[in-house]
Design a protein around this motif. Structure first.
Motif, short mmCIF file in Angstrom:
data_model
loop_
_atom_site.label_atom_id
_atom_site.label_comp_id
_atom_site.label_asym_id
_atom_site.label_seq_id
_atom_site.Cartn_x
_atom_site.Cartn_y
_atom_site.Cartn_z
N GLU A 1 -1.36 3.94 6.84
CA GLU A 1 -1.79 4.85 5.72
C GLU A 1 0.22 3.99 4.42
O GLU A 1 -0.11 3.76 3.58
CB GLU A 1 -1.70 6.33 5.09
CG GLU A 1 -3.06 6.52 5.28
CD GLU A 1 -4.33 7.50 5.27
OE1 GLU A 1 -3.33 8.08 3.86
OE2 GLU A 1 -3.80 8.90 5.60
N ILE A 2 0.95 4.63 5.16
CA ILE A 2 1.59 4.16 4.53
C ILE A 2 1.94 2.26 4.06
O ILE A 2 2.71 2.09 3.03
CB ILE A 2 3.53 4.97 4.85
CG1 ILE A 2 2.96 7.21 4.78
CG2 ILE A 2 4.69 4.57 4.43
CD1 ILE A 2 4.06 7.80 6.26
N PHE B 1 -10.18 9.89 -3.33
CA PHE B 1 -8.91 8.71 -3.92
C PHE B 1 -8.36 7.99 -2.73
O PHE B 1 -8.14 7.12 -3.41
CB PHE B 1 -8.20 10.17 -3.93
CG PHE B 1 -6.96 9.70 -4.83
CD1 PHE B 1 -6.65 9.01 -6.44
CD2 PHE B 1 -5.91 9.68 -3.40
CE1 PHE B 1 -5.36 8.65 -6.51
CE2 PHE B 1 -4.54 8.79 -4.23
CZ PHE B 1 -4.37 8.43 -5.79
N HIS B 2 -8.55 8.88 -2.14
CA HIS B 2 -7.37 7.94 -0.71
C HIS B 2 -8.03 6.77 -0.38
O HIS B 2 -7.50 5.90 -0.14
CB HIS B 2 -7.20 9.27 0.50
CG HIS B 2 -5.60 9.61 0.25
ND1 HIS B 2 -4.98 9.30 -0.46
CD2 HIS B 2 -6.04 11.09 -0.39
CE1 HIS B 2 -3.71 10.55 0.05
NE2 HIS B 2 -4.64 11.48 -0.01
N LEU B 3 -9.25 6.83 -0.16
CA LEU B 3 -10.62 5.79 0.57
C LEU B 3 -10.24 5.44 -0.60
O LEU B 3 -10.52 3.46 0.12
CB LEU B 3 -11.69 6.43 1.24
CG LEU B 3 -11.05 7.65 1.90
CD1 LEU B 3 -12.70 7.64 2.04
CD2 LEU B 3 -10.64 6.61 3.40
N THR C 1 -11.41 3.23 9.53
CA THR C 1 -10.48 3.92 10.63
C THR C 1 -9.61 4.94 9.97
O THR C 1 -10.11 6.56 10.46
CB THR C 1 -9.69 2.94 10.89
OG1 THR C 1 -10.27 2.05 11.38
CG2 THR C 1 -8.65 3.79 12.21
N VAL C 2 -9.08 5.11 8.84
CA VAL C 2 -8.78 6.30 7.70
C VAL C 2 -9.45 7.39 7.76
O VAL C 2 -9.27 8.75 7.75
CB VAL C 2 -7.50 6.05 6.92
CG1 VAL C 2 -7.58 7.17 5.82
CG2 VAL C 2 -6.93 4.63 7.06
N GLY D 1 -8.14 -4.33 0.46
CA GLY D 1 -9.43 -5.38 0.47
C GLY D 1 -10.03 -5.11 2.49
O GLY D 1 -10.77 -6.02 2.71
N ASN D 2 -8.93 -4.82 3.10
CA ASN D 2 -9.20 -4.23 4.68
C ASN D 2 -10.52 -2.92 4.72
O ASN D 2 -9.59 -2.21 4.46
CB ASN D 2 -7.99 -4.04 5.59
CG ASN D 2 -7.99 -4.04 6.73
OD1 ASN D 2 -9.38 -4.19 7.69
ND2 ASN D 2 -7.07 -4.27 7.43
#
Length: 228
Positions: free
Chosen positions: A105-106, A150-152, A166-167, A159-160
């Motif tokens: 994520e970072i 929000f995070h997703l 996965t996240v 674009g992945n």
């Protein structure tokens, strides 16, 4: 005012899924998933299908189907003739999940500071505000749901799709065992505001500031949030 999710008798309700038509199975699954992640459904405890069906006001079939879906996600495990038990995640496994999230994520979000369309970033503001509002209202289930969305949505700007999925799976498996404690410490709103701060860093095209906010935000996962 006590945290809504901290009370075991707090009723769960079926969410609307982004305004789209969804089956009871999907809606029950989302409600149960959020309750498990937030800690309303306790690790190690067995929950019966009929009792949850009565709480949701639906038949047993979509509840059973939704719970079987959560078995595949390793959030539940079946207990013969009794129901389903919320699985327990070890400290070592939580550390592994958190490290993977940091690795994925970072750098992904930092890169968005230079590549993402500002309009697409600005479009995430209502979701970030929903997180703040949920924290202010001490509604942990709404907090978890808005935080996930929000995070997703932010990561999807890369674009992945595989990365996003996965996240999503890592976040589901991580759980937020200490979210109630964060609220009781009066620090939930502080964490919620970080989502708005992150948007500002992205909009000003500041990779360094973006990294700082992301590192701080993810530190909560194995810091204050993850203490059983």
């Amino acid at each position: 005012m006590p945290a809504r999710v901290a009370r075991p008798d707090t009723p769960m309700t079926l969410p609307e899924l982004d305004g789209r038509r969804a089956s009871y199975r999907e809606r029950v699954g989302e409600a149960l998933r959020a309750a498990i992640i937030a800690g309303q459904l306790a690790p190690g405890r067995v929950y019966s299908v009929p009792a949850l069906a009565e709480q949701f006001g639906v038949s047993a079939t979509p509840v059973r189907e939704a719970m079987l879906d959560l078995v595949k996600e390793e959030l539940l495990e079946p207990v013969p003739n009794k129901g389903f038990r919320v699985t327990t995640v070890s400290e070592d496994r939580l550390d592994e999940y958190t490290r993977l999230r940091e690795l994925i994520e970072i750098p992904t979000v930092v890169a968005l500071a230079e590549t993402a369309d500002p309009e697409a970033i600005e479009a995430l503001r209502p979701l970030a505000q929903a997180i703040v509002d949920a924290a202010s209202e001490e509604d942990l289930l709404a907090y978890v749901e808005a935080d996930m969305r929000f995070h997703l949505a932010l990561l999807s700007l890369s674009g992945n799709g595989t990365l996003v999925e996965t996240v999503r799976n890592l976040r589901l498996r991580s759980r937020l065992y200490g979210l109630t404690a964060l609220l009781e410490l009066g620090e939930l709103e502080e964490s919620a505001v970080e989502h708005l701060e992150l948007l500002e860093c992205l909009l000003t095209r500041d990779p360094k500031a973006t990294r700082n906010v992301m590192e701080l935000h993810l530190s909560h996962v194995r810091g204050k949030w993850a203490q059983p």
